[in-house]
Design an enzyme around this catalytic site. Structure first.
Site, mmCIF file in Angstrom:
data_model
loop_
_atom_site.group_PDB
_atom_site.id
_atom_site.type_symbol
_atom_site.label_atom_id
_atom_site.label_comp_id
_atom_site.label_asym_id
_atom_site.label_seq_id
_atom_site.Cartn_x
_atom_site.Cartn_y
_atom_site.Cartn_z
ATOM 1 N N GLN A 269 -3.097 -5.872 -1.462
ATOM 2 C CA GLN A 269 -2.051 -5.756 -0.458
ATOM 3 C C GLN A 269 -2.422 -4.702 0.576
ATOM 4 O OE1 GLN A 269 1.447 -6.107 -3.646
ATOM 5 N NE2 GLN A 269 2.204 -5.884 -1.573
ATOM 6 N N GLN B 231 -2.873 -2.015 -15.463
ATOM 7 C CA GLN B 231 -3.185 -1.879 -14.044
ATOM 8 C C GLN B 231 -1.966 -1.472 -13.220
ATOM 9 O OE1 GLN B 231 -2.897 -5.038 -11.311
ATOM 10 N NE2 GLN B 231 -5.113 -5.167 -11.006
#
Length: 315
Positions: free
Chosen positions: A10, A249
């Site tokens: 992103q 993560q």
């Protein structure tokens, strides 16, 4: 030549993304159409026309970036590009790497990252979280400032992007306090990012728990690539460890500097960015100053041919 592929996350999305490559490569639009069938809306149209706030919504950004990385990879393979010795993805880009390595089915991944984005946004409502890029300080100084500014709230180093560039994230008020502390410590710049989801912090624990449940039903396959690195710079292993690291993560920092250094130490002479933009390529150049290490990005027909030429000497 030993080379590696890296996939952006992103922040690399933009209106008009992938258009230059799509003009000469129909597989790009075909890949987005495949994703659109899963999503139930026209992902290519969203990426080309916006509106920008919708493309920037986490649950839509993530499928868009996944499709972009996979589309670029498909173009690479169509033109005879070989398999890299290593792959890595920056945050969300790790899912793109897993698809391109044959570990994760593309359609399953589209649905999965949409769910991931929804879970992340639900974990911290819009406006309550924040992220900021800090330039010009040592990693340890940034971490110390976050501890000082927390005051019972969450603010952490989320992305170690390159020497002198660290992204912090957490509750908005704590991020604001950290920015003031970091300015006193001598940060050259502290830039609030247009992101409300504080990724890679303890605030993502509810999203990580939901993702863990969802991953139990996702089928994973053996990798076609020798090394795939996680955000913690470990290599992906069996299916159970892949599921575990994808959960970790969400609450762990992205150690991009260390990832790039590790790929180069293991013999990579070229690192190719696979997806829209050149964000990772810029970071990679700051991480590795040696001009003999090629840092490339596939953006259009010309840059594709350049990457093929550089990497073709040994696949």
């Amino acid at each position: 030549m030993s080379f590696a592929f890296v996939f952006p996350g992103q922040g690399s999305q933009s209106i008009g993304m992938m258009r230059s490559l799509a003009d000469s490569e129909p597989v790009v639009v075909q890949t987005f159409a495949e994703a659109s069938e899963v999503l139930g809306y026209d992902l290519w149209q969203l990426c080309q026309e916006g509106p920008e706030d919708q493309l920037g919504s986490t649950d839509r950004t993530q499928p868009a970036m996944l499709a972009a990385g996979v589309a670029t990879w498909r173009v690479w393979r169509k033109h005879g590009g070989g398999l890299p010795a290593a792959m890595a993805g920056h945050s969300l880009g790790e899912y793109s790497a897993l698809v391109c390595a044959g570990v994760l089915d593309f359609r399953a991944a589209v649905s999965l990252v949409k769910f991931r984005g929804e879970a992340m946004q639900a974990a911290v409502p819009a406006g309550q979280g924040a992220m900021a890029a800090i330039l010009g300080l040592e990693d340890s100084d940034v971490e110390a400032a976050c501890r000082e500014a927390a005051q019972g709230e969450v603010v952490q180093a989320a992305n170690f992007n390159s020497p002198g560039q660290v992204v912090i994230a957490g509750q908005a008020s704590a991020v604001d306090r950290a920015i003031e502390v970091l300015k006193v410590k001598g940060a050259k710049r502290a830039i609030k990012l247009p992101v409300s989801v504080p990724s890679h912090t303890a605030l993502m624990k509810p999203a990580a728990e939901r993702l863990e449940q969802r991953l139990e039903s996702v089928e994973l396959h053996a990798s076609e690539i020798r090394d795939i690195y996680t955000v913690e710079v470990r290599k992906h292993g069996d299916a159970a460890s892949i599921r575990r690291t994808l959960v970790e993560q969400l609450v762990s920092p992205v150690r991009w500097t260390q990832t790039v250094q590790t790929m180069i130490a293991n013999g990579a002479k070229a690192i190719v960015e696979c997806g829209p933009g050149r964000v990772l390529t810029g970071l990679n150049r700051r991480i590795e100053k040696n001009k003999q290490i090629e840092m490339l990005a596939i953006e259009d027909a010309e840059s594709l041919q350049r990457a093929l030429q550089v990497c073709r000497s040994e696949t």
